[in-house]
Design an enzyme around this catalytic site. Structure first.
Site, PDB file in Angstrom:
ATOM      1  N   LYS A 179      -1.234  -7.189  -9.252  1.00 24.71           N
ATOM      2  CA  LYS A 179      -2.200  -7.271  -8.145  1.00 24.71           C
ATOM      3  C   LYS A 179      -1.771  -6.215  -7.134  1.00 24.71           C
ATOM      4  O   LYS A 179      -0.916  -6.447  -6.284  1.00 24.71           O
ATOM      5  CB  LYS A 179      -2.171  -8.674  -7.535  1.00 24.71           C
ATOM      6  CG  LYS A 179      -3.458  -9.104  -6.862  1.00 24.71           C
ATOM      7  CD  LYS A 179      -3.948  -8.211  -5.736  1.00 24.71           C
ATOM      8  CE  LYS A 179      -3.203  -8.378  -4.448  1.00 24.71           C
ATOM      9  NZ  LYS A 179      -3.569  -7.364  -3.422  1.00 24.71           N
ATOM     10  N   GLU A 223       8.862  -3.609  13.141  1.00 27.93           N
ATOM     11  CA  GLU A 223       9.084  -2.606  12.100  1.00 27.93           C
ATOM     12  C   GLU A 223       8.384  -1.277  12.436  1.00 27.93           C
ATOM     13  O   GLU A 223       8.855  -0.202  12.087  1.00 27.93           O
ATOM     14  CB  GLU A 223       8.577  -3.144  10.738  1.00 27.93           C
ATOM     15  CG  GLU A 223       8.845  -2.192   9.600  1.00 27.93           C
ATOM     16  CD  GLU A 223       8.413  -2.728   8.254  1.00 27.93           C
ATOM     17  OE1 GLU A 223       7.549  -3.611   8.198  1.00 27.93           O
ATOM     18  OE2 GLU A 223       8.934  -2.232   7.237  1.00 27.93           O
ATOM     19  N   GLU A 246      -4.944  -3.712  -2.019  1.00 29.01           N
ATOM     20  CA  GLU A 246      -6.389  -3.452  -2.008  1.00 29.01           C
ATOM     21  C   GLU A 246      -6.733  -2.187  -1.219  1.00 29.01           C
ATOM     22  O   GLU A 246      -7.853  -1.711  -1.258  1.00 29.01           O
ATOM     23  CB  GLU A 246      -7.141  -4.666  -1.444  1.00 29.01           C
ATOM     24  CG  GLU A 246      -6.887  -4.994   0.026  1.00 29.01           C
ATOM     25  CD  GLU A 246      -5.605  -5.809   0.267  1.00 29.01           C
ATOM     26  OE1 GLU A 246      -4.629  -5.670  -0.514  1.00 29.01           O
ATOM     27  OE2 GLU A 246      -5.592  -6.558   1.263  1.00 29.01           O
ATOM     28  N   SER A 280       5.338  -6.914   3.285  1.00 24.19           N
ATOM     29  CA  SER A 280       5.882  -7.222   4.611  1.00 24.19           C
ATOM     30  C   SER A 280       6.648  -8.550   4.587  1.00 24.19           C
ATOM     31  O   SER A 280       6.404  -9.404   3.724  1.00 24.19           O
ATOM     32  CB  SER A 280       4.744  -7.283   5.629  1.00 24.19           C
ATOM     33  OG  SER A 280       3.830  -8.284   5.249  1.00 24.19           O
ATOM     34  N   PHE A 316       0.813  -1.228   0.000  1.00 27.60           N
ATOM     35  CA  PHE A 316       0.000   0.000   0.000  1.00 27.60           C
ATOM     36  C   PHE A 316       0.836   1.263   0.000  1.00 27.60           C
ATOM     37  O   PHE A 316       0.361   2.324  -0.382  1.00 27.60           O
ATOM     38  CB  PHE A 316      -0.947   0.011   1.214  1.00 27.60           C
ATOM     39  CG  PHE A 316      -0.274   0.430   2.501  1.00 27.60           C
ATOM     40  CD1 PHE A 316      -0.091   1.773   2.807  1.00 27.60           C
ATOM     41  CD2 PHE A 316       0.186  -0.506   3.426  1.00 27.60           C
ATOM     42  CE1 PHE A 316       0.534   2.173   3.986  1.00 27.60           C
ATOM     43  CE2 PHE A 316       0.818  -0.130   4.601  1.00 27.60           C
ATOM     44  CZ  PHE A 316       0.990   1.226   4.874  1.00 27.60           C
ATOM     45  N   CYS A 330       9.473   1.780   3.375  1.00 33.97           N
ATOM     46  CA  CYS A 330      10.348   0.661   3.741  1.00 33.97           C
ATOM     47  C   CYS A 330      11.771   1.141   3.960  1.00 33.97           C
ATOM     48  O   CYS A 330      12.588   0.431   4.515  1.00 33.97           O
ATOM     49  CB  CYS A 330      10.321  -0.406   2.664  1.00 33.97           C
ATOM     50  SG  CYS A 330      10.966   0.195   1.120  1.00 33.97           S
TER      51      CYS A 330
HETATM   52  P1  NAD Z   1       1.522  -6.590   2.994  1.00 35.50           P
HETATM   53  O1  NAD Z   1       2.551  -7.636   3.047  1.00 35.50           O
HETATM   54  O2  NAD Z   1       0.431  -6.631   4.011  1.00 35.50           O
HETATM   55  O3  NAD Z   1       0.787  -6.591   1.565  1.00 35.50           O
HETATM   56  C1  NAD Z   1       1.526  -6.606   0.364  1.00 35.50           C
HETATM   57  C2  NAD Z   1       0.704  -7.329  -0.697  1.00 35.50           C
HETATM   58  O4  NAD Z   1       0.479  -8.683  -0.277  1.00 35.50           O
HETATM   59  C3  NAD Z   1      -0.663  -6.713  -0.943  1.00 35.50           C
HETATM   60  O5  NAD Z   1      -0.914  -6.704  -2.327  1.00 35.50           O
HETATM   61  C4  NAD Z   1      -1.606  -7.627  -0.196  1.00 35.50           C
HETATM   62  O6  NAD Z   1      -2.890  -7.703  -0.801  1.00 35.50           O
HETATM   63  C5  NAD Z   1      -0.908  -8.968  -0.271  1.00 35.50           C
HETATM   64  N1  NAD Z   1      -1.194  -9.811   0.903  1.00 35.50           N
HETATM   65  C6  NAD Z   1      -1.428  -9.383   2.166  1.00 35.50           C
HETATM   66  N2  NAD Z   1      -1.642 -10.444   2.980  1.00 35.50           N
HETATM   67  C7  NAD Z   1      -1.534 -11.544   2.212  1.00 35.50           C
HETATM   68  C8  NAD Z   1      -1.647 -12.942   2.481  1.00 35.50           C
HETATM   69  N3  NAD Z   1      -1.905 -13.403   3.700  1.00 35.50           N
HETATM   70  N4  NAD Z   1      -1.474 -13.801   1.459  1.00 35.50           N
HETATM   71  C9  NAD Z   1      -1.200 -13.364   0.228  1.00 35.50           C
HETATM   72  N5  NAD Z   1      -1.094 -12.046  -0.087  1.00 35.50           N
HETATM   73  C10 NAD Z   1      -1.248 -11.146   0.891  1.00 35.50           C
HETATM   74  O7  NAD Z   1       2.288  -5.185   3.036  1.00 35.50           O
HETATM   75  P2  NAD Z   1       1.666  -3.734   3.136  1.00 35.50           P
HETATM   76  O8  NAD Z   1       1.144  -3.534   4.522  1.00 35.50           O
HETATM   77  O9  NAD Z   1       0.789  -3.453   1.995  1.00 35.50           O
HETATM   78  O10 NAD Z   1       2.979  -2.845   2.926  1.00 35.50           O
HETATM   79  C11 NAD Z   1       3.844  -2.495   3.970  1.00 35.50           C
HETATM   80  C12 NAD Z   1       5.006  -3.449   4.081  1.00 35.50           C
HETATM   81  O11 NAD Z   1       5.698  -3.504   2.836  1.00 35.50           O
HETATM   82  C13 NAD Z   1       6.035  -3.014   5.094  1.00 35.50           C
HETATM   83  O12 NAD Z   1       6.479  -4.149   5.806  1.00 35.50           O
HETATM   84  C14 NAD Z   1       7.156  -2.433   4.260  1.00 35.50           C
HETATM   85  O13 NAD Z   1       8.435  -2.470   4.843  1.00 35.50           O
HETATM   86  C15 NAD Z   1       7.095  -3.310   3.070  1.00 35.50           C
HETATM   87  N6  NAD Z   1       7.719  -2.680   1.927  1.00 35.50           N
HETATM   88  C16 NAD Z   1       8.939  -3.138   1.535  1.00 35.50           C
HETATM   89  C17 NAD Z   1       9.580  -2.538   0.489  1.00 35.50           C
HETATM   90  C18 NAD Z   1      10.928  -3.020   0.033  1.00 35.50           C
HETATM   91  O14 NAD Z   1      11.372  -2.573  -0.993  1.00 35.50           O
HETATM   92  N7  NAD Z   1      11.583  -3.923   0.745  1.00 35.50           N
HETATM   93  C19 NAD Z   1       8.990  -1.464  -0.190  1.00 35.50           C
HETATM   94  C20 NAD Z   1       7.734  -1.037   0.213  1.00 35.50           C
HETATM   95  C21 NAD Z   1       7.107  -1.658   1.281  1.00 35.50           C
END
Ligand code: NAD
Length: 509
Positions: free
Chosen positions: A187, A394, A190, A240, A163, A295
């Site tokens: 994808k 985090e 959401e 994450s 997000f 991040c």
């Molecule tokens: P998230 O992991 O909750 O979601 C990321 C994606 O995974 C979304 O599209 C979501 O719909 C999907 N998702 C969520 N739960 C899922 C599940 N149980 N099974 C399958 N798919 C699932 O992350 P977020 O809250 O949207 O974003 C924040 C996180 O992203 C933070 O931890 C941040 O550090 C990380 N991030 C990392 C980088 C990097 O380059 N390393 C960059 C941006 C964000």
């Protein structure tokens, strides 16, 4: 175009419905499942996003699969020309895209524009695709034999994005993937899905053939359908760490190439010789920019020796001046958090920090705008130690922790013992110390007096340890490698005069 419809359960407000994008057009979801989209600065629901079923994901993948043979055959010059057009369109509509980000994510408009600009740099890099895909050639490797290497696209590739960068992170993926000749299924998160649909419209307007770029919205159902789909060759994920680990395991178990970038705990080490004002400016900028939902945000400031007291005082001094408010207000420097639940979780680290022995220097709950939005003001914890929750987690919000270390070695050990390894920075005037630091620190992206060392587009982005699963960093040269596979051709043009039967293993001398 994105439909405007009256969503079920809403009476007094126009509710946007955000639908999938397949084959160059908006496709309304038919799964009967959907999720709310909020304006976090107001705390109200403004949209409803369709959640794709397995069948809908399959339809998007099949659409991309059908588009692949023609797209991979498009000449490099034409792809380059198209990418220049995409670049111009995204540049022209930067303001519109940024407004969507501010609306659904909450980040302030200037920051949203900065996000699109950094994503655009990856599109600009992709404009060089003829050069980036150049292979190598060895003439006369053996008598009359030439050997050359080429790189070819994988087929249908997918991106699953978080997000916090709803425009930039997808660009890290689709720009190199499509430029390399793949077709793409995105994808997006959401929580703030509209930017992806808007960009899909722009790509069509630029002239990208239908089916090359597709968007399916949704949750775990859509993600699992992508991970298990036999026609998806590769998956890029950013999000994450627990989900990144799951994506990597599941995707590779289904035979896919996977790069999965995870979460972070970024440290900023301040040595006693550093310019304290400069370090404090950097800590505040990198700790609270985008409400800490980056991040690469600085989460832990490690103050070494005598630096600690003046540094904490200098950071504290700056906090009342940070303007927190709606991202649409040009005066605002920091917007709300993404959801009420996330805001409350972030704020809970102030309580757990206090209970576990930290000092709450500034409590952002006391300064947050009180308008129903998901706001938390800038918050500062001092005397944080490695066993506290505020240090171990985090957080991903505007809570900056100061950890005090006696020596440089203690500070580096702290960073290297941390399970994450995304970004890190050192602030010092000592070139030797900085050089030693970049030599020994176990982190993928290092800043020397630079608090957010996001690599430029012609390098690659990626962390170490629990911040990345897979072998490949994202965008830049590693992105081009990730989205292609190598082929080596050994070639001899017929010379009947030298032809003979030889059952021995081919020799080159
Ligand atoms: P998230 O992991 O909750 O979601 C990321 C994606 O995974 C979304 O599209 C979501 O719909 C999907 N998702 C969520 N739960 C899922 C599940 N149980 N099974 C399958 N798919 C699932 O992350 P977020 O809250 O949207 O974003 C924040 C996180 O992203 C933070 O931890 C941040 O550090 C990380 N991030 C990392 C980088 C990097 O380059 N390393 C960059 C941006 C964000």
């Amino acid at each position: 175009m994105t439909e405007v419809v009256e969503a079920p359960g809403t009476t007094d407000a126009k509710m946007r419905r955000i639908s999938h994008w397949m084959g160059g057009q908006s496709v309304a979801g038919e799964s009967g499942r959907s999720g709310p989209v909020y304006n976090p600065a107001l705390g109200v629901q403004t949209g409803e996003v369709d959640f794709a079923s397995r069948e809908e994901v399959d339809r998007a993948v099949q659409t991309a699969k059908e588009a692949f043979p023609a797209w991979r055959a498009v000449s490099l010059s034409r792809r380059q020309e198209l990418f220049f057009r995409i670049r111009e369109l995204v540049h022209d509509r930067l303001g519109e895209i940024a407004a969507i980000l501010t609306d659904e994510h909450g980040k302030v408009l200037s920051d949203a524009k900065g996000e699109v600009q950094r994503g655009l740099e990856v599109v600009e890099y992709a404009c060089g695709i003829p050069t980036l895909l150049r292979g190598s050639f060895s003439e006369q490797a053996s008598g009359g034999i030439d050997v050359y290497s080429i790189r070819q696209p994988l087929g249908v590739v997918a991106g699953i994005t978080p997000f916090n960068f709803p425009a930039m992170v997808p660009m890290w993926m689709w720009a190199p993937a499509i430029a390399c000749g793949n077709t793409f299924v995105l994808k997006p998160s959401e929580k703030d899905p509209s930017a992806s649909t808007y960009v899909a419209e722009l790509l069509k307007e630029a002239g990208l053939p239908d089916g090359v770029f597709n968007v399916v919205h949704g949750d775990k159902v859509a993600v699992d359908a992508i991970l298990e789909h036999p026609d998806v060759a590769a998956v890029s994920f950013v999000g994450s760490t627990p989900i990144a680990s799951y994506i990597y395991k599941t995707g590779t178990a289904h035979g896919k190439r996977v790069q999965a970038l995870g979460g972070a705990k970024n440290h900023m080490i301040v040595l006693p010789d550093a310019d304290i004002d400069m370090a404090a400016d950097a800590a505040v900028s990198a700790g609270y920019g985008s409400a800490g939902e980056r991040c690469m945000a600085v989460s832990a400031v490690v103050a070494v020796g005598d630096a600690a007291d003046p540094l904490v005082a200098a950071i504290e001094d700056r906090l009342p001046k940070v303007k927190v408010g709606p991202g649409t207000d040009p005066e605002s420097e920091m917007g709300p958090l993404i959801t009420a639940a996330h805001r409350d979780k972030v704020a809970s680290y102030l309580d757990s920090g206090r209970d576990q022995g930290a000092t709450v220097v500034t409590d952002g709950r006391e300064t947050a705008p009180d308008n129903g939005g998901f706001f938390l003001g800038v918050s500062l914890l001092d005397h944080v130690t490695p066993e506290m929750d505020a240090y171990r987690d985090e957080i991903f919000g505007p809570v900056l922790s100061v950890v005090r270390a006696e020596t440089y070695d203690d500070a580096v050990r702290l960073v290297n013992e941390n399970p994450y390894g995304n970004g890190v920075a050192i602030f010092t005037r000592d070139g030797g110390a900085a050089r030693q630091f970049q030599f020994e620190v176990e982190v993928g992206m290092v800043g020397v007096n630079v608090p957010i060392p996001v690599p430029v587009a012609y390098y690659s982005f990626g962390g170490w340890k629990a911040s990345l699963f897979g072998d490949s960093h994202i965008y830049g040269p590693e992105g081009i490698n990730f989205y292609t596979r190598g082929k080596v051709v050994t070639s001899r043009w017929p010379d009947p005069a030298t032809s003979q039967v030889d059952l021995g293993f081919p020799q080159t001398r």
